[in-house]
Design an enzyme around this catalytic site. Structure first.
Site, PDB file in Angstrom:
ATOM      1  N   CYS A  26      -1.886  -2.909   7.597  1.00 34.57           N
ATOM      2  CA  CYS A  26      -2.595  -2.497   8.799  1.00 34.57           C
ATOM      3  C   CYS A  26      -3.943  -3.209   8.908  1.00 34.57           C
ATOM      4  O   CYS A  26      -3.969  -4.402   9.187  1.00 34.57           O
ATOM      5  CB  CYS A  26      -2.721  -0.972   8.852  1.00 34.57           C
ATOM      6  N   HIS A  56       3.110   0.661   8.267  1.00 33.41           N
ATOM      7  CA  HIS A  56       2.605   1.515   7.192  1.00 33.41           C
ATOM      8  C   HIS A  56       3.700   1.880   6.187  1.00 33.41           C
ATOM      9  O   HIS A  56       4.142   3.035   6.124  1.00 33.41           O
ATOM     10  CB  HIS A  56       1.990   2.789   7.781  1.00 33.41           C
ATOM     11  N   GLU A  60       3.384   2.439   3.139  1.00 34.55           N
ATOM     12  CA  GLU A  60       2.892   3.361   2.119  1.00 34.55           C
ATOM     13  C   GLU A  60       3.230   4.820   2.440  1.00 34.55           C
ATOM     14  O   GLU A  60       3.409   5.633   1.524  1.00 34.55           O
ATOM     15  CB  GLU A  60       1.367   3.185   1.945  1.00 34.55           C
TER      16      GLU A  60
END
Length: 259
Positions: free
Chosen positions: A112, A220, A222
């Site tokens: 990001c 994203h 994660e």
């Protein structure tokens, strides 16, 4: 062999009149549980850091997302109110770490804000409020949802055949959770575009001349790294690269440690 360690540059945050150096839990959790590595949070300062002293002590660099944006002056643009918020200490910490990690062939995963920092660090530029451009979708988070809804996997990106990410996720369509209002405008000369959204927005890059894993993604991975297969594969690949780097480092002898 002990677990290798990755550095994660912090954001500056203010709570109850105090200044904090902070990283969102989701990145630390993904590093530990999906990549299988430990993480050191690197405080953000605008001056005074010895970048090599940090990188000497870690085996990888994970550059996280953030609510703040890279300051436009760093890519030759004028700043205005809608480009913010800014975090100059984060800029001053992350960009030198990115450049030096690449110089030293230290594995790098940028997410990001991180992909935007990677692009700027290598000479590229960013576009603000991309949803206002003709033909570009609104990539911002939807209103009125909780965090799981905010990071829901809702968008397709096309991974280019033969790319670094294709070797991890496979080529073609991959569903991701991309949410942002800035994106890469001019791609840095050293970056190869690896994946794009259906509206043409750059969603992933790799460093062309990198001597180790060096990938940036606008989405994203994660957040769902423990349950979503593509997200998990990306973090596993990063963890494998970090372990390979750590295994190749010369061990420190007791005499060297004392010296």
């Amino acid at each position: 062999m002990t677990k290798p360690i990755v550095a994660i540059p912090a954001d500056i945050r203010s709570f109850d009149g105090a200044t904090w150096h902070a990283v969102q839990h989701q990145y630390l959790r993904a590093a530990l549980n999906a990549a299988g590595v430990m993480a050191f949070i690197i405080p953000a300062f605008e001056a005074g850091y010895d970048t090599d002293a940090i990188l000497d002590r870690v085996d990888g660099l994970l550059v996280s997302g953030s609510a703040s944006n890279v300051h436009p002056s760093l890519y030759g643009a004028e700043a205005n109110d809608k480009d913010g918020p800014f975090d100059p200490a984060r800029d001053a910490t992350s960009l030198p770490l990115i450049r030096r990690a690449l110089d030293r062939a230290i594995p790098l995963l940028a997410i990001c804000r991180g992909i935007q920092e990677l692009n700027v660090a290598l000479g590229g530029s960013l576009a603000s409020e991309i949803q206002e451009q003709p033909g570009i979708w609104d990539h911002r988070r939807p209103d009125g949802v909780d965090r799981d809804g905010m990071y829901a996997i809702r968008q397709s990106v096309h991974v280019k055949e033969g790319s670094c990410i294709a070797s991890i996720l496979g080529p073609g369509e991959v569903r991701v959770n991309s949410l942002h209002r800035q994106a890469i405008a001019r791609t840095a000369p050293r970056l190869q575009v690896e994946a794009i959204a259906e509206d043409g927005t750059v969603e992933a890059v790799s460093v062309i001349d990198a001597k180790a894993f060096a990938v940036g993604v606008q989405w994203h991975p994660e957040y769902w790294a423990e349950t979503d297969k593509p997200s998990n594969q990306l973090f596993e690949a990063f963890g494998d690269a970090v372990r390979t780097y750590a295994a190749g480092k010369l061990p420190v002898t007791p005499a060297q440690a004392i010296a």
